[in-house]
Design an enzyme around this catalytic site. Structure first.
Site, mmCIF file in Angstrom:
data_model
loop_
_atom_site.group_PDB
_atom_site.id
_atom_site.type_symbol
_atom_site.label_atom_id
_atom_site.label_comp_id
_atom_site.label_asym_id
_atom_site.label_seq_id
_atom_site.Cartn_x
_atom_site.Cartn_y
_atom_site.Cartn_z
ATOM 1 N N SER A 145 -9.025 -25.490 21.809
ATOM 2 C CA SER A 145 -9.597 -26.079 23.023
ATOM 3 C C SER A 145 -8.587 -26.007 24.158
ATOM 4 O O SER A 145 -7.372 -26.051 23.924
ATOM 5 C CB SER A 145 -9.951 -27.549 22.771
ATOM 6 O OG SER A 145 -10.238 -28.204 23.999
ATOM 7 N N TYR A 158 -7.027 -35.908 19.545
ATOM 8 C CA TYR A 158 -7.819 -34.666 19.665
ATOM 9 C C TYR A 158 -6.993 -33.562 20.330
ATOM 10 O O TYR A 158 -6.908 -32.440 19.816
ATOM 11 C CB TYR A 158 -9.085 -34.931 20.475
ATOM 12 C CG TYR A 158 -9.913 -33.684 20.716
ATOM 13 C CD1 TYR A 158 -10.636 -33.101 19.682
ATOM 14 C CD2 TYR A 158 -9.953 -33.077 21.981
ATOM 15 C CE1 TYR A 158 -11.391 -31.951 19.896
ATOM 16 C CE2 TYR A 158 -10.708 -31.926 22.196
ATOM 17 C CZ TYR A 158 -11.428 -31.373 21.152
ATOM 18 O OH TYR A 158 -12.171 -30.232 21.364
#
Ligand SMILES: NC(=O)c1ccc[n+]([C@@H]2O[C@H](COP(=O)([O-])OP(=O)(O)OC[C@H]3O[C@@H](n4cnc5c(N)ncnc54)[C@H](OP(=O)(O)O)[C@@H]3O)[C@@H](O)[C@H]2O)c1
Length: 272
Positions: A145, A158
């Protein structure tokens, strides 16, 4: 068009195929003639998607229900990777986030996020590379990501799991050098998916101009794979930025090993 057995590209395993990016990956890969094995926890959704893909693209489509935050769930997929010689592609896509500071994130959430985003991806990458290197063929795609580039508010775990995927996948590229096995790192920005609901975040709050459709994200990622890219950031307009980032991190790595403390710390100065 139904492809003959000899020209079929083999079987693709897609984790997190019950929604979002993984669901579109499964669809696009089936349309390219891959048989697909769809992995996630929601059996009803997987079965429905598998039925649809099998019917539309005349490929074998199977639902493999597994909770990849558990050891047994990961083992079920790893076993398939090592026992099924038709598997030629693994897309390690399953992942989740939660929008909270660390101090407000329950321990169970932290554990399952690390188990899914890091441990499952790592163990499945290993199983895939052992199988692929043994046949000198196959492709591993790891979905990281843009959130792994730099700290972003309220996603401390995350973001760090995605930074792990960045470094880990780059290392795997070194491991397959000189073989026909391919490893691609995919770095989406903000993409429409249920993942935002899971995270407790409002996708609608983001400026429209920065949110990509799920289809565009996967199509760009597959185009990057076709182009032979090792890292694909579907929404990064200036590819040079990513090249500079990788080059600079390599430079820091080379410079960080030195027996002498850096001058600015003045270590040993007082004794002189
Ligand atoms: N959307 C974005 O803006 C964005 C941006 C950058 C990166 N990404 C990455 O893209 C990947 C896909 O996310 P998405 O946005 O498409 O979100 P999503 O729609 O929520 O999809 C997540 C998928 O992972 C599966 N999953 C979740 N927990 C699982 C578990 N314990 N075991 C097995 N499967 C599990 C979910 O299925 P079940 O619930 O049925 O298990 C679902 O199929 C993630 O790695 C995410 O970090 C997304």
């Amino acid at each position: 068009m139904v492809q003959s057995q000899t020209t079929r590209p083999g079987t693709a395993i897609v984790t997190g195929a019950s929604s979002g990016i993984g669901k579109v990956y499964a669809e696009r890969l089936a349309s390219r003639g891959y048989d697909v094995i769809l992995v996630a926890r929601r059996q009803d959704r997987l079965r429905e998607i598998a039925g649809d893909l099998g019917a539309r693209f005349s490929v074998k489509a199977e639902a493999l229900v597994a909770d990849l935050s558990t050891e047994s769930g990961v083992a079920a997929v790893a076993t398939r990777l090592s026992s099924d010689a038709s598997v030629s592609l693994l897309v390690n896509n399953a992942g989740f986030s939660t929008m909270k500071p660390l101090t407000e994130t329950p321990d169970d959430t932290v554990r399952s996020m690390i188990a899914l985003n890091i441990t499952a991806l790592t163990v499945l990458s290993k199983a895939a590379l052992i199988a692929f290197k043994g046949r000198n063929a196959g492709t591993l795609v790891n979905v990281g990501s843009g959130a792994g580039f730099s700290p972003y508010p309220n996603i401390p775990v995350y973001g760090a799991t995605k930074a792990y995927i960045f470094l880990f996948t780059q290392s795997l590229q070194n491991e397959v050098e000189g073989t026909a096995v391919r490893v691609q790192l995919v770095l989406p920005g903000a993409v429409v998916s249920e993942g935002w609901d899971v995270a407790g975040a409002e996708l609608e709050a983001l400026p429209e101009g920065i949110v990509m459709t799920t289809e565009d994200c996967v199509d760009a990622a597959l185009a990057g794979l076709d182009l032979g890219e090792t890292a694909t950031a579907p929404s990064l307009q200036d590819a040079g930025l990513l090249e500079d980032y990788v080059a600079l991190s390599g430079k820091v790595l080379q410079s960080v090993f030195d027996a002498k403390p850096a001058e600015r710390y003045g270590v040993g100065k007082a004794a002189e």
